[in-house]
Design an enzyme around this catalytic site. Sequence first.
Site, PDB file in Angstrom:
ATOM      1  N   LYS A 111       0.817  -1.215   0.000  1.00  0.00           N
ATOM      2  CA  LYS A 111       0.000   0.000   0.000  1.00  0.00           C
ATOM      3  C   LYS A 111       0.846   1.257   0.000  1.00  0.00           C
ATOM      4  CE  LYS A 111      -4.326  -1.584   2.072  1.00  0.00           C
ATOM      5  NZ  LYS A 111      -5.261  -1.395   3.192  1.00  0.00           N
ATOM      6  N   LYS A 194      -8.002  -9.851  -9.610  1.00  0.00           N
ATOM      7  CA  LYS A 194      -9.172  -9.903  -8.735  1.00  0.00           C
ATOM      8  C   LYS A 194     -10.196  -8.832  -9.119  1.00  0.00           C
ATOM      9  CE  LYS A 194      -9.550 -10.349  -3.964  1.00  0.00           C
ATOM     10  NZ  LYS A 194      -9.046 -10.400  -2.590  1.00  0.00           N
ATOM     11  N   LYS A 197     -13.002  -2.941  -6.495  1.00  0.00           N
ATOM     12  CA  LYS A 197     -13.682  -1.644  -6.498  1.00  0.00           C
ATOM     13  C   LYS A 197     -12.804  -0.576  -7.104  1.00  0.00           C
ATOM     14  CE  LYS A 197     -14.746  -2.323  -1.979  1.00  0.00           C
ATOM     15  NZ  LYS A 197     -15.245  -2.093  -0.613  1.00  0.00           N
TER      16      LYS A 197
END
Length: 333
Positions: A111, A194, A197
């Site tokens: 991240k 995957k 969103k």
Amino acid sequence: MERIFSGIQPSGIPTLGNYLGAIRNWVRLQDDHDCLWCVVDLHAITAWQDPSALLEQSLEMAAVLLACGVDPMRHILFLQSSVRAHVQLAWIFNCVARLGWLNRMTQFKDKAGKDRENASCGLYVYPNLMAADIHAYHATRVPVGDDQRQHLELANDIAQKFNHDYGVEFFPTVQPLILGPAARVMSLRDGTKKMSKSDASDQSRINLNDDPEAIALKIRRAKTDPLPLPSEIDELAQRPETRNLVGIYAAMTDRDVGAVLKEHGGRGFGPFKAALTELIVEHLSPIASETRRFLNDRVALIDLLKKGADRAAAISDPIVSEAERLVGFVRVR
Ligand code: TRP
């Protein structure tokens, strides 16, 4: 009954992947566990969140969970920031966890990316807050995706060190309930990624609030290959997009992939996609309309979340108070 805790970030309307991978399992776990379901807004702000968007998305996530069947009466649904115990215990855990442990967290590296110096300190101690979420309730079971496994190991390391340092058996070991392979819903445009969103293309995902036309269009445009559906599972290995659609079909009908191939193997994608669309629409329409219903009565929704927070605090306050006493804080209340 074992106590379950799990959290979900308020990062926009969940996808079909979030639903099949996590939310639907939460709902099923409610049958034989005591559950706490938490919208983790404190975790959300480890990365920048526009305040009004965060507020809307937190309510939206609560509404979606309710619409999917989270039961706020038999179990507890609440917002993380509304129960102080999380932050109080997280501070203690910041002082229990070692820098070396956090430095090994792969999710922080992912991240923070290249611009590590500019990551928030909150992002770095994210796993300590997550450990506090769980341990503040003495929860022993935590349903999560595979990507959270390392965080749960850290939660156990923290519990063990706390118990060792203060000479107690206070925090129990937590067991991950790693959610099954039905969980791995992939992008409709690329079967190796995957469903997410955050994908730039909305065509890559089904959102839980998509209307029937949008669902039909996305499934019709979903990437496939020119061959008909195979009859054998082995043949899916080389065909990620096909495997994904068959996997979604299987998950939505609660059957295994083999059974789906028995029915559809040898046929073309046209009829299969039509059947899949119908299934998804049938499943998601009531969720979308229930979500709208919950969001349309904000006062009632906030009241429900307040009750959840009160009930959550009634469990976590005494546990965190006891942790504070063990640490040596003078208890004046
Ligand atoms: N980190 C989890 C995720 O991104 C969310 C989360 C926060 C959580 N606190 C938790 C999950 C406690 C389980 C238990 O998926």
